[in-house]
Write a protein that holds these residues in place. Sequence first.
Motif, PDB file in Angstrom:
ATOM      1  N   LYS A   1      40.027  47.528  40.584  1.00  0.00           N
ATOM      2  CA  LYS A   1      40.484  46.700  41.686  1.00  0.00           C
ATOM      3  C   LYS A   1      41.053  45.435  41.525  1.00  0.00           C
ATOM      4  N   LEU A   2      40.703  44.729  40.009  1.00  0.00           N
ATOM      5  CA  LEU A   2      41.189  43.388  39.672  1.00  0.00           C
ATOM      6  C   LEU A   2      42.600  43.417  38.902  1.00  0.00           C
ATOM      7  N   GLY A   3      42.707  44.461  37.841  1.00  0.00           N
ATOM      8  CA  GLY A   3      44.092  44.316  37.283  1.00  0.00           C
ATOM      9  C   GLY A   3      44.001  45.428  36.168  1.00  0.00           C
ATOM     10  N   ASN A   4      44.981  45.270  35.234  1.00  0.00           N
ATOM     11  CA  ASN A   4      45.151  46.351  34.197  1.00  0.00           C
ATOM     12  C   ASN A   4      44.524  46.113  33.034  1.00  0.00           C
ATOM     13  N   ASP A   5      43.999  44.718  32.836  1.00  0.00           N
ATOM     14  CA  ASP A   5      43.450  44.652  31.515  1.00  0.00           C
ATOM     15  C   ASP A   5      41.652  45.018  31.672  1.00  0.00           C
ATOM     16  N   GLU A   6      41.389  46.192  31.422  1.00  0.00           N
ATOM     17  CA  GLU A   6      40.039  46.657  31.821  1.00  0.00           C
ATOM     18  C   GLU A   6      38.953  45.763  31.112  1.00  0.00           C
ATOM     19  N   ASP A   7      38.736  45.224  30.055  1.00  0.00           N
ATOM     20  CA  ASP A   7      38.044  44.643  29.177  1.00  0.00           C
ATOM     21  C   ASP A   7      37.775  43.152  30.035  1.00  0.00           C
ATOM     22  N   LEU A   8      38.795  42.642  30.296  1.00  0.00           N
ATOM     23  CA  LEU A   8      38.694  41.307  30.958  1.00  0.00           C
ATOM     24  C   LEU A   8      38.300  41.331  32.230  1.00  0.00           C
ATOM     25  N   ALA A   9      38.811  42.439  33.115  1.00  0.00           N
ATOM     26  CA  ALA A   9      38.100  42.629  34.431  1.00  0.00           C
ATOM     27  C   ALA A   9      36.570  42.790  34.406  1.00  0.00           C
ATOM     28  N   ARG A  10      36.140  43.940  33.534  1.00  0.00           N
ATOM     29  CA  ARG A  10      34.793  43.876  33.414  1.00  0.00           C
ATOM     30  C   ARG A  10      33.947  42.732  33.090  1.00  0.00           C
ATOM     31  N   GLU A  11      34.573  41.923  32.178  1.00  0.00           N
ATOM     32  CA  GLU A  11      33.650  40.692  31.863  1.00  0.00           C
ATOM     33  C   GLU A  11      33.728  39.539  32.963  1.00  0.00           C
ATOM     34  N   VAL A  12      34.945  39.564  33.823  1.00  0.00           N
ATOM     35  CA  VAL A  12      34.900  38.801  35.046  1.00  0.00           C
ATOM     36  C   VAL A  12      33.947  39.331  36.058  1.00  0.00           C
ATOM     37  N   LEU A  13      33.699  40.426  36.359  1.00  0.00           N
ATOM     38  CA  LEU A  13      32.927  41.189  37.127  1.00  0.00           C
ATOM     39  C   LEU A  13      31.485  40.890  36.807  1.00  0.00           C
ATOM     40  N   ILE A  14      30.993  40.838  35.560  1.00  0.00           N
ATOM     41  CA  ILE A  14      29.646  40.543  34.940  1.00  0.00           C
ATOM     42  C   ILE A  14      29.356  39.051  35.150  1.00  0.00           C
ATOM     43  N   VAL A  15      30.313  38.102  35.099  1.00  0.00           N
ATOM     44  CA  VAL A  15      29.975  36.797  35.322  1.00  0.00           C
ATOM     45  C   VAL A  15      29.788  36.376  36.895  1.00  0.00           C
ATOM     46  N   ALA A  16      30.869  37.275  37.524  1.00  0.00           N
ATOM     47  CA  ALA A  16      30.713  37.033  39.221  1.00  0.00           C
ATOM     48  C   ALA A  16      29.090  37.743  39.602  1.00  0.00           C
ATOM     49  N   ARG A  17      28.918  38.747  39.182  1.00  0.00           N
ATOM     50  CA  ARG A  17      27.514  39.361  39.578  1.00  0.00           C
ATOM     51  C   ARG A  17      26.424  38.595  39.101  1.00  0.00           C
ATOM     52  N   ASP A  18      26.658  37.822  37.941  1.00  0.00           N
ATOM     53  CA  ASP A  18      25.447  37.060  37.641  1.00  0.00           C
ATOM     54  C   ASP A  18      25.447  35.523  38.518  1.00  0.00           C
ATOM     55  N   ILE A  19      26.718  35.298  38.981  1.00  0.00           N
ATOM     56  CA  ILE A  19      26.413  34.095  40.021  1.00  0.00           C
ATOM     57  C   ILE A  19      26.396  34.705  41.236  1.00  0.00           C
ATOM     58  N   ALA A  20      26.653  35.639  41.674  1.00  0.00           N
ATOM     59  CA  ALA A  20      26.218  36.482  42.865  1.00  0.00           C
ATOM     60  C   ALA A  20      25.894  37.715  42.955  1.00  0.00           C
ATOM     61  N   PRO A  21      24.618  37.862  42.660  1.00  0.00           N
ATOM     62  CA  PRO A  21      24.093  39.410  42.623  1.00  0.00           C
ATOM     63  C   PRO A  21      24.397  40.196  43.738  1.00  0.00           C
ATOM     64  N   CYS A  22      24.732  39.832  44.952  1.00  0.00           N
ATOM     65  CA  CYS A  22      24.900  40.673  46.311  1.00  0.00           C
ATOM     66  C   CYS A  22      26.280  41.343  46.153  1.00  0.00           C
ATOM     67  N   LEU A  23      27.260  41.107  44.942  1.00  0.00           N
ATOM     68  CA  LEU A  23      28.475  41.709  45.261  1.00  0.00           C
ATOM     69  C   LEU A  23      28.441  43.234  45.169  1.00  0.00           C
ATOM     70  N   GLY A  24      27.607  43.714  44.411  1.00  0.00           N
ATOM     71  CA  GLY A  24      27.186  45.178  44.483  1.00  0.00           C
ATOM     72  C   GLY A  24      26.812  45.815  45.923  1.00  0.00           C
ATOM     73  N   SER A  25      26.289  45.044  46.775  1.00  0.00           N
ATOM     74  CA  SER A  25      25.891  45.547  48.104  1.00  0.00           C
ATOM     75  C   SER A  25      27.154  45.484  49.122  1.00  0.00           C
ATOM     76  N   PHE A  26      28.159  45.080  48.926  1.00  0.00           N
ATOM     77  CA  PHE A  26      29.361  44.822  50.095  1.00  0.00           C
ATOM     78  C   PHE A  26      29.971  46.239  49.906  1.00  0.00           C
ATOM     79  N   VAL A  27      30.291  46.681  51.357  1.00  0.00           N
ATOM     80  CA  VAL A  27      30.728  47.801  51.864  1.00  0.00           C
ATOM     81  C   VAL A  27      32.031  47.726  51.758  1.00  0.00           C
ATOM     82  N   GLU A  28      32.823  48.326  51.086  1.00  0.00           N
ATOM     83  CA  GLU A  28      34.369  48.625  51.004  1.00  0.00           C
ATOM     84  C   GLU A  28      34.895  48.401  52.303  1.00  0.00           C
TER      85      GLU A  28
END
Length: 118
Positions: free
Chosen positions: A6-33
């Motif tokens: 959902k973020l972009g083409n660079d899969e490695d960067l996108a995964r790393e950004v999501l890991i840092v975002a989930r560290d800051i806000a653990p609730c990110l995985g609970s949001f319904v699309e």
Amino acid sequence: MITHDKLGNDEDLAREVLIVARDIAPCLGSFVEDTEDYKNALAIVRRVYLALAGRGSLFVKGQGIGSARVEYRDIVDAFAGQPTRALRALCSAAPAPGSVGSFPTERPLANLWPETYS
């Protein structure tokens, strides 16, 4: 749940950004699309991803001319300030999940040590 595609083409960067975002806000995985919280969180994380993908002058840590080197800040630095506050605000506004698991309605210990009141 927000995924790397959902973020972009660079899969490695996108995964790393999501890991840092989930560290800051653990609730990110609970949001319904397609909910407002999901869309808001996706917008914040996507904005950070795009800033990092471009690696603009804001993320240059050091620069050299003789042997031409450029050092960039860490990914967590891209979340400094407003993105971190916004993600944490989304998590504090998110409803807390209910209890996980099943709990007995009876109290078996009461059979061993009955409570008596005088």
